[in-house]
Structures are given as structure tokens and as C-alpha cells.
Design a protein around this motif. Structure first.
Motif, PDB file in Angstrom:
ATOM      1  N   ALA A  71     -13.871   1.907   1.313  1.00 43.35           N
ATOM      2  CA  ALA A  71     -14.641   1.637   2.544  1.00 43.35           C
ATOM      3  C   ALA A  71     -14.178   2.544   3.685  1.00 43.35           C
ATOM      4  N   PRO A  72     -15.070   2.860   4.645  1.00 42.87           N
ATOM      5  CA  PRO A  72     -14.641   3.642   5.809  1.00 42.87           C
ATOM      6  C   PRO A  72     -13.616   2.862   6.650  1.00 42.87           C
ATOM      7  N   PRO A  73     -12.784   3.562   7.449  1.00 44.09           N
ATOM      8  CA  PRO A  73     -11.712   2.870   8.200  1.00 44.09           C
ATOM      9  C   PRO A  73     -12.210   1.792   9.158  1.00 44.09           C
ATOM     10  N   GLU A  74     -13.475   1.909   9.608  1.00 39.74           N
ATOM     11  CA  GLU A  74     -14.013   0.895  10.540  1.00 39.74           C
ATOM     12  C   GLU A  74     -13.961  -0.504   9.941  1.00 39.74           C
ATOM     13  N   TYR A  75     -14.042  -0.570   8.617  1.00 40.88           N
ATOM     14  CA  TYR A  75     -14.003  -1.887   7.971  1.00 40.88           C
ATOM     15  C   TYR A  75     -12.625  -2.535   8.109  1.00 40.88           C
ATOM     16  N   GLY A  76     -11.603  -1.690   8.266  1.00 42.03           N
ATOM     17  CA  GLY A  76     -10.266  -2.226   8.533  1.00 42.03           C
ATOM     18  C   GLY A  76     -10.253  -2.937   9.881  1.00 42.03           C
ATOM     19  N   THR A  77     -10.913  -2.319  10.872  1.00 39.77           N
ATOM     20  CA  THR A  77     -10.979  -2.946  12.204  1.00 39.77           C
ATOM     21  C   THR A  77     -11.779  -4.252  12.130  1.00 39.77           C
ATOM     22  N   LEU A  78     -12.817  -4.230  11.310  1.00 40.16           N
ATOM     23  CA  LEU A  78     -13.625  -5.444  11.114  1.00 40.16           C
ATOM     24  C   LEU A  78     -12.748  -6.594  10.601  1.00 40.16           C
ATOM     25  N   VAL A  79     -11.892  -6.267   9.622  1.00 43.14           N
ATOM     26  CA  VAL A  79     -10.978  -7.279   9.070  1.00 43.14           C
ATOM     27  C   VAL A  79      -9.983  -7.722  10.143  1.00 43.14           C
ATOM     28  N   LEU A  80      -9.497  -6.764  10.925  1.00 40.85           N
ATOM     29  CA  LEU A  80      -8.504  -7.082  11.954  1.00 40.85           C
ATOM     30  C   LEU A  80      -9.075  -8.098  12.964  1.00 40.85           C
ATOM     31  N   ILE A  81     -10.304  -7.855  13.418  1.00 40.16           N
ATOM     32  CA  ILE A  81     -10.926  -8.793  14.370  1.00 40.16           C
ATOM     33  C   ILE A  81     -11.098 -10.158  13.694  1.00 40.16           C
ATOM     34  N   GLY A  82     -11.490 -10.140  12.422  1.00 43.03           N
ATOM     35  CA  GLY A  82     -11.598 -11.388  11.663  1.00 43.03           C
ATOM     36  C   GLY A  82     -10.253 -12.098  11.579  1.00 43.03           C
ATOM     37  N   GLY A  83      -9.189 -11.315  11.358  1.00 41.11           N
ATOM     38  CA  GLY A  83      -7.841 -11.889  11.249  1.00 41.11           C
ATOM     39  C   GLY A  83      -7.384 -12.524  12.547  1.00 41.11           C
ATOM     40  N   VAL A  84      -7.697 -11.872  13.663  1.00 42.94           N
ATOM     41  CA  VAL A  84      -7.323 -12.423  14.977  1.00 42.94           C
ATOM     42  C   VAL A  84      -8.039 -13.756  15.193  1.00 42.94           C
ATOM     43  N   MET A  85      -9.331 -13.775  14.873  1.00 46.34           N
ATOM     44  CA  MET A  85     -10.095 -15.013  15.102  1.00 46.34           C
ATOM     45  C   MET A  85      -9.729 -16.099  14.083  1.00 46.34           C
TER      46      MET A  85
END
Lengths: 274, 272
Positions: free
Chosen positions: B53-67
Motif C-alpha cells: 500500500a502507499p505510505p498514506e495508508y500508514g497515516t490512515l492507520v495512525l489516525i485510526g490508532g489514535v481514535m
């Protein structure tokens, strides 16, 4: 031929009664049918998350990577049962306040912990089997079975789950509350470093060392191999058994030391109530 | 009137203090609270890397992890809290306190937000510093509004659920447990919610965290607009409504459930 329950050794009686109590505590809060749904919905949701993640990127529901992820995740719910044993201490001490009567009753407290953990282990095995059957029939995953390897892996899993139960209960003696943090935190650690949803080679070198030293990584790979998903790991099975039994003995020693210390410091039955 | 307000404020402070101080009372628990939860998020980041997956999906997971940290807190430390208190025999004391139950719940929420934010920040730190995930603050006002409105709506929802859990027995624990993975799936914690299709994504939008994740990803991830289900301003609007409605419903729900619990003798019932 009926078995005379009272003639069994105290530790076995305690183990069986705790297993039965674990079954009751976990299941009798609702109707049996609803409980079955409950047992299936949680692991099914966790695997569906992975399937959707895979689909979002690849646009497909097939492939070797999906098979790797699916089987690893189904197996992990069994391993997680060992970590969940932390709840036994929290429940006995904080909620049901039964830790003292259980401790002084015949048979060791360890028999009780293992009995309760075994109930959790059986529930997890049930969930995993459902997931694998669903994967085979619904997703048409090409799963096979190597029975001797599968049985060996399940016995090894039982040993590893016991090790986890002993180690995490040793920690739980000294924390007043927050069992959920231990379960979540430790599960997160194992999820990352056990090659559950991606191979250890995906990790950077310094983290790969942890994953490769972790017995659960090899155990997960043995499980995959027993279902025909991948080739058997390089580690020889008998060596793995030997190492696991040595760690089991060490964990037993740690548990006993932790229990003695908890009794000595009064933390064993300390109730925080916040 | 002034005395009454002061009393309620004291109740809020008193209940929040217990939460705030607990994080440093149990130091052995600190790694499990702060460091280890990050690892589950890291596992999903590596999974995306594994499948290319492109790196943006890592950020997607990170925001999910915070929430996720906030969602878990709402479930286990807000919704089920009155159930825990009943199990420990503290609930009757709550009802004897000369302050509104809403103030006690509000104090609980404030204390929880503080402790959970420490966990959330550690997750964010790991994502941004160690994983060097791409993040772009395209609309800071929208990001701040989304974050604070979602917390208000989430904790309001937690207060509402706590009134329901007040009369429940052991099913409360299992329900909290059931609200974990299925909600992670439905709310799109680790993938864009629109991947579930319009019908499921619309149903999922009844949960504040779905809207928060959908909006935050659009304003924080480079190219995040493509991941969005609803326009950001609609997410903000619905969250603002939820932030008002949930505490309001919680107030009435709590009064009703308190009466019901007293009538059925459930306030002092334990272990059932």
C-alpha cells in the motif's frame, strides 16, 4: 463407568471445577444461541477488517498474501487466550472477591488459573475452527491438513498458552487494576512480533531479531504449514518442544516467586476499588 | 445557586482527579497503558507495507490508532464504569453524593480524556517520528473542530451508554467486548469507511468515531480527499449535533435508569 470426583487429586478437582466455572462465567449471561453468535462475531469482525484492508489495496479476495494473513489471524485468537488469563486475577480479586477462599481451598491457586485459562483456550479454539471452516467454504481458501503436524502444533500451542498465562498472571499480581491494558498491550506486542499478519521479514532488521527469537512466530508458521499454507519452518519440531518445555519450567519458577512476593507484600488480595 | 454550581464543579474535579492520579499510581501498568498499545497500530502499518500500500495508508492507520484509544476508553471506562462501580460496591455511594450524577460522569469523562490523551499522543509520536508517516495539516480549523467535537460526542455517547449499563448484569462486560472489533470494522478504523459501501457506511455514521475518522483523514492525509465518504463540513455538522444530543439523552436516560434500578433493586446487586 462413572468417575468418583472426590477420589481425584485436589489439584485436578480444582482445575476441573475452575474450567467448569470459566465456562459458566463466560457463557451463562445470555441464551446459548446468542452466546454462539457472540463467540463468532468478534473473531469474524477482526478477520473481516484484514480482508477489507487487503481488498482496498489489491482489489481482490484471493492470493497467497491473503491466505497468509487469514490463517495467521485465526491462529492468533488461540494464543491470545493465554494473555487473557490476566482477567482471572482481576475478577477473583477486584470483582468477585473470591481470591482468598479460592486460595485456601484444596489444590493450588495455579490449578485454578490453568482451569480458567483452559476454558478461554477452548472458546478460542472454537472461534478459530469456525473462521477456518468459513475461509475454506466461503472464501474458497485452499486449505489442507497435515494431521501429525497439526496435532503437534496444537499441543505446542497449549504449552505456549500456559507459559503466557504464568508470565502475565505474575505481572497481574502486582497491578491493582487495568487488566484490560495488560491484555490489549501484550496482545499488541505479540500481534506485531509473531508474524501473525505479515512475515517477520517485513520488519526492519533490529525488530526482526525480536520476531525471530519469539517462539510464537515459529509456532504460527508451524500452524500454517500444518494447514498446507506454507512450507514447515527451518526449526526442528523436537528442538522447539525442548525449548518450550525449558521456558515452561522457567515460567513456573517465575510464577511461584511472584506469588510468594505478592503474598508477602500483601498485594495478592489488595483491592483498590477505583 | 452559586453554592450549587460550586458543589457540582467540586464533584467534577473530585471524580476527574481519581482518573488523573491513577496513571502514576500504578507505575507497573504504565508501559501497558502508554507504549504497548502503539504496537498494535504498528502491526497494521506493517500489514499495509506487506501488501504494497502507499505510505498514506500508514497515516490512515495512525489516525485510526489514535481514535482507538478514545473509543476503548469510552467503552471500558465510561460506558461500563457504573457497572464496575456496582460490582465493587461503590455505586450506592455515588447515589448518596449530594451532586448530580451527570457531574460525576462529566468528571469521569474529563479525567479519562486526560489519561487517554497521553496514550493517544504516544501513538501519534511513534507514527510521526519513528514511522515518518506523511501528514499534512490542510485545514487546521476543521481538524481541531473534528477532534474536539468527536470527543464531546463520544464521551456523551459513553455517558448515555453508562445509564443503560447501570441496570445490566454481566452482559454489560460482554457487550463492551462486543463493541470492540465489530465497531473497528464498521467505523473503518483501519481502512476508509467508504470501502464498506454506501448503506453500511451510512449506518456506521451513527457512531461519532466514524465521522471523526472520515473527516480527519480528509484534512490530515495528503490526497485524503479520495478516501472521504462525506464532505468534511457535513461530518462537523453531524458531530456538533451529536455532541449536544448525546449528553441530553444521557441526562434523561440516567434519571430513568436510576429509577428503574432502584425499583428493581439493582443498585446494590453484585456478581450477576
Amino acid at each position: 463407568m462413572a468417575i468418583d470426583f472426590s477420589s481425584l487429586p485436589a489439584y485436578l478437582r480444582k482445575f476441573l471445577l475452575s474450567l467448569w466455572a470459566g465456562w459458566k462465567i463466560t457463557s451463562n449471561w445470555t441464551e446459548p444461541l446468542l452466546f454462539m453468535v457472540y463467540l463468532i462475531v468478534k473473531p469474524l469482525s477482526s478477520v473481516l477488517i484484514l480482508i477489507v484492508m487487503f481488498y482496498v489495496i489489491t482489489g481482490s479476495f484471493t492470493g497467497e498474501q491473503l491466505l497468509f494473513i487469514y490463517v495467521g489471524n485465526a491462529f492468533f485468537s488461540i494464543v491470545r487466550a493465554g494473555v487473557s488469563s490476566v482477567w482471572v486475577i482481576t475478577e477473583d480479586r477486584e470483582w468477585f472477591e473470591t481470591i482468598k477462599p479460592i486460595f485456601i481451598s484444596p489444590g493450588s491457586y495455579l490449578s485454578h488459573i490453568l482451569g480458567r485459562t483452559s476454558a478461554e483456550f477452548l472458546f478460542s479454539v472454537f472461534s478459530s475452527v469456525i473462521l477456518l471452516v468459513a475461509g475454506f467454504f466461503v472464501l474458497k481458501l485452499p486449505l489442507g491438513i497435515n494431521l501429525p503436524l497439526f496435532i503437534s502444533t496444537i499441543i505446542l500451542t497449549l504449552i505456549i498458552t500456559t507459559i503466557l498465562a504464568l508470565l502475565f498472571c505474575s505481572v497481574a499480581f502486582f497491578v491493582g487494576h487495568g487488566g484490560e491494558f495488560i491484555v490489549e498491550g501484550a496482545s499488541g506486542f505479540l500481534y506485531l512480533f509473531s508474524g501473525v499478519i505479515f512475515p517477520a521479514s517485513t520488519l526492519p532488521t533490529f525488530l526482526r531479531i525480536i520476531a525471530e527469537a519469539n517462539p510464537i512466530t515459529h509456532l504460527t508458521n508451524f500452524f500454517r504449514a500444518s494447514l498446507g499454507v506454507s512450507a514447515a519452518p527451518q526449526v526442528e519440531l523436537w528442538k522447539f518442544y525442548l525449548i518450550s518445555l525449558i521456558i515452561l519450567a522457567l515460567s513456573y519458577f517465575i510464577f511461584n516467586r511472584a506469588l510468594k512476593l505478592a503474598l508477602k507484600t500483601g498485594m495478592f488480595d489488595q483491592k483498590l476499588g477505583h | 445557586m452559586f453554592k450549587k454550581i460550586l458543589r457540582e464543579l467540586r464533584a467534577i474535579r473530585g471524580r476527574a482527579y481519581v482518573r488523573m492520579v491513577s496513571i502514576r499510581r500504578d507505575l507497573l501498568l504504565l508501559p501497558f497503558q502508554v507504549i504497548l498499545p502503539v504496537l498494535a497500530v504498528a502491526a497494521y502499518i506493517y500489514l499495509y507495507r506487506f501488501i504494497g500500500a502507499p505510505p498514506e495508508y500508514g497515516t490512515l492507520v495512525l489516525i485510526g490508532g489514535v481514535m482507538t484509544t478514545y473509543w476503548l476508553n469510552v467503552l471500558w471506562s465510561m460506558a461500563s464504569q457504573l457497572y464496575w462501580e456496582r460490582m465493587m460496591g461503590n455505586l450506592q455511594i455515588y447515589f448518596l453524593v449530594p451532586a448530580s450524577k451527570m457531574s460525576i460522569l462529566l468528571g469521569m469523562a474529563v479525567g479519562s480524556m486526560y489519561t487517554t490523551s497521553i496514550r493517544a499522543l504516544s501513538t501519534l509520536f511513534v507514527g510521526l517520528v519513528i514511522f515518518r508517516l506523511p501528514i499534512e495539516l490542510k485545514n487546521p480549523v476543521a481538524a481541531i473542530l473534528l477532534f474536539f467535537l468527536s470527543l464531546s460526542a463520544l464521551y456523551g455517547m459513553g455517558m448515555l451508554l453508562s445509564s443503560v449499563f447501570l441496570v445490566w448484569g454481566r452482559e454489560a462486560w460482554h457487550l463492551s467486548s462486543l463493541f470492540q472489533e465489530p465497531i473497528y470494522l464498521l467505523s473503518g478504523f483501519y481502512f476508509p469507511v467508504k470501502s464498506l459501501g454506501i448503506t453500511l457506511a451510512t449506518v456506521a455514521s451513527l457512531i461519532p468515531v466514524t465521522l471523526a475518522l472520515d473527516g480527519m483523514r480528509q484534512v490530515l492525509i495528503p490526497g485524503g480527499e479520495k478516501m472521504g465518504f462525506l464532505p468534511v463540513w457535513i461530518n462537523i455538522l453531524i458531530l456538533a449535533v451529536m455532541a449536544l444530543v448525546f449528553p441530553y439523552l444521557a441526562y434523561y436516560g440516567l434519571n430513568y435508569m436510576e429509577r428503574l434500578a432502584k425499583k428493581e433493586g439493582r443498585i446494590t446487586t453484585r456478581w450477576q
